[in-house]
Structure formats: structure tokens, C-alpha cells
Design a protein around this motif. Structure first.
Motif, PDB file in Angstrom:
ATOM      1  N   MET A  22       0.824  -1.214   0.000  1.00 42.06           N
ATOM      2  CA  MET A  22       0.000   0.000   0.000  1.00 42.06           C
ATOM      3  C   MET A  22       0.857   1.263   0.000  1.00 42.06           C
ATOM      4  SD  MET A  22      -3.155  -0.709  -0.324  1.00 42.06           S
ATOM      5  CE  MET A  22      -2.582  -1.929  -1.499  1.00 42.06           C
ATOM      6  N   GLN A  23       1.990   1.220   0.682  1.00 37.84           N
ATOM      7  CA  GLN A  23       2.898   2.368   0.669  1.00 37.84           C
ATOM      8  C   GLN A  23       3.453   2.578  -0.740  1.00 37.84           C
ATOM      9  OE1 GLN A  23       5.630   1.222   3.780  1.00 37.84           O
ATOM     10  NE2 GLN A  23       4.532   2.408   5.318  1.00 37.84           N
ATOM     11  N   LYS A  24       3.840   1.493  -1.378  1.00 33.73           N
ATOM     12  CA  LYS A  24       4.345   1.565  -2.754  1.00 33.73           C
ATOM     13  C   LYS A  24       3.251   2.088  -3.684  1.00 33.73           C
ATOM     14  CE  LYS A  24       7.429   0.122  -5.919  1.00 33.73           C
ATOM     15  NZ  LYS A  24       8.622   0.865  -6.177  1.00 33.73           N
ATOM     16  N   SER A  25       2.019   1.632  -3.473  1.00 28.73           N
ATOM     17  CA  SER A  25       0.895   2.082  -4.291  1.00 28.73           C
ATOM     18  C   SER A  25       0.624   3.564  -4.089  1.00 28.73           C
ATOM     19  CB  SER A  25      -0.370   1.294  -3.945  1.00 28.73           C
ATOM     20  OG  SER A  25      -0.177  -0.064  -4.242  1.00 28.73           O
ATOM     21  N   ALA A  26       0.753   4.040  -2.858  1.00 28.12           N
ATOM     22  CA  ALA A  26       0.515   5.455  -2.565  1.00 28.12           C
ATOM     23  C   ALA A  26       1.548   6.345  -3.247  1.00 28.12           C
ATOM     24  CB  ALA A  26       0.529   5.686  -1.062  1.00 28.12           C
ATOM     25  N   GLU A  27       2.746   5.821  -3.420  1.00 27.83           N
ATOM     26  CA  GLU A  27       3.800   6.586  -4.088  1.00 27.83           C
ATOM     27  C   GLU A  27       3.534   6.717  -5.584  1.00 27.83           C
ATOM     28  OE1 GLU A  27       7.367   4.453  -3.179  1.00 27.83           O
ATOM     29  OE2 GLU A  27       7.206   4.873  -1.031  1.00 27.83           O
ATOM     30  N   ARG A  29       1.220   7.547  -8.530  1.00 33.79           N
ATOM     31  CA  ARG A  29       0.029   8.379  -8.694  1.00 33.79           C
ATOM     32  C   ARG A  29      -0.962   7.853  -9.733  1.00 33.79           C
ATOM     33  NH1 ARG A  29      -0.390  10.873  -4.234  1.00 33.79           N
ATOM     34  NH2 ARG A  29       0.627  12.866  -4.013  1.00 33.79           N
ATOM     35  N   LEU A  30      -0.505   7.059 -10.674  1.00 35.82           N
ATOM     36  CA  LEU A  30      -1.377   6.591 -11.738  1.00 35.82           C
ATOM     37  C   LEU A  30      -1.854   5.170 -11.444  1.00 35.82           C
ATOM     38  CD1 LEU A  30       0.720   7.908 -14.746  1.00 35.82           C
ATOM     39  CD2 LEU A  30      -1.283   8.975 -13.706  1.00 35.82           C
ATOM     40  N   VAL A  31      -3.145   4.956 -11.576  1.00 33.42           N
ATOM     41  CA  VAL A  31      -3.742   3.670 -11.234  1.00 33.42           C
ATOM     42  C   VAL A  31      -3.197   2.542 -12.108  1.00 33.42           C
ATOM     43  CG1 VAL A  31      -5.891   2.372 -11.167  1.00 33.42           C
ATOM     44  CG2 VAL A  31      -5.844   4.729 -10.363  1.00 33.42           C
ATOM     45  N   VAL A  32      -3.134   2.754 -13.413  1.00 35.45           N
ATOM     46  CA  VAL A  32      -2.656   1.698 -14.322  1.00 35.45           C
ATOM     47  C   VAL A  32      -1.216   1.335 -13.995  1.00 35.45           C
ATOM     48  CG1 VAL A  32      -2.169   1.124 -16.727  1.00 35.45           C
ATOM     49  CG2 VAL A  32      -4.270   2.363 -16.146  1.00 35.45           C
ATOM     50  N   GLU A  33      -0.417   2.341 -13.778  1.00 43.38           N
ATOM     51  CA  GLU A  33       0.986   2.098 -13.429  1.00 43.38           C
ATOM     52  C   GLU A  33       1.085   1.343 -12.096  1.00 43.38           C
ATOM     53  OE1 GLU A  33       4.854   4.777 -12.256  1.00 43.38           O
ATOM     54  OE2 GLU A  33       3.454   5.601 -13.736  1.00 43.38           O
TER      55      GLU A  33
END
Length: 128
Positions: A22-27, A29-33
Motif C-alpha cells: 500500500m505504501q508503494k501504491s501510494a507513491e 500516482r497513476l492507477v494503471v501504473e
């Protein structure tokens, strides 16, 4: 955690891994990426498998408790977990008496010995 130490340790590790994801996801910004992240693709199936194993162990543990005290069959898993984890403080499980015992909504405990019941309150009649 005391009753199931291995499962608690496994769940704690799964939780830590999830927080990392989740921390990596928060960093990102783009959903697809974010969804194309290799860490996400590799870790999610592993985490899901681990959670399923923890869930099966928990269900087995609760089933054992239900076998020892059949009234527990009338409660859902979350209620049973609450009763088992907070059972040493009877006041905290007052709301769950109805689920365990017919016609009992609340009880009154002795003033000094908090584990001794002095009065049973009836659900159906609302009387004592």
C-alpha cells in the motif's frame, strides 16, 4: 494470539507485507501504473494464500470451541471471537448473552465479585 501463536505471527507478516504494498501504491500516482507493479503481481497471490490458511486455522479453532460449548453454535464467528477474547471481563459481553441463552438479555453482577451473577433479566417479558 496466545491460543494460535503461529497463525498470529503469519498474519502479522501478511499485514506488514500488505502495508508495504500500500505504501508503494501510494507513491505511484497513476492507477494503471500502480496495478502493473511487479511487487503487487507477485505478492498478492502469496498474501491471499496465507490469509486463506489463517482463515482455515481460525475456523478450525472456533469449531473446537463450539464442540466444547454447543451454545457457541448460535453465534457468528465475529461474536464468538469477541466472547473468547473478552470473556474474562463479563461486562463487555453483556450484549451477546441473548445470542447464547434463550430469554436472557442482561445480567447484574455482584458488586465486589464481578464474575458472580446476582440477577438475570428476561428478554421476552422485559421483567426480572
Amino acid at each position: 494470539a496466545k491460543q494460535m501463536p503461529m497463525e498470529a505471527k503469519k498474519f502479522s507478516q501478511i499485514d506488514k507485507d500488505w502495508v508495504k504494498i500500500m505504501q508503494k501504491s501510494a507513491e505511484t500516482r497513476l492507477v494503471v501504473e500502480c496495478c502493473q507493479n511487479d511487487l503487487l503481481r507477485q505478492m498478492l497471490p502469496v498474501l491471499i494464500g496465507g490469509l486463506e490458511m489463517c482463515q482455515k486455522s481460525l475456523e478450525s479453532y472456533l469449531e473446537g470451541k463450539r464442540q466444547k460449548f454447543p451454545r457457541f453454535f448460535f453465534t457468528s464467528d465475529p461474536v464468538l471471537l469477541k466472547i473468547l477474547s473478552q470473556g474474562s471481563d463479563p461486562e463487555t459481553i453483556q450484549d451477546d448473552f441473548e445470542k447464547l441463552f434463550d430469554s436472557i438479555s442482561r445480567v447484574t453482577f455482584h458488586k465486589t465479585d464481578r464474575k458472580k451473577i446476582t440477577e438475570i433479566k428476561n428478554v421476552a417479558a422485559g421483567a426480572q
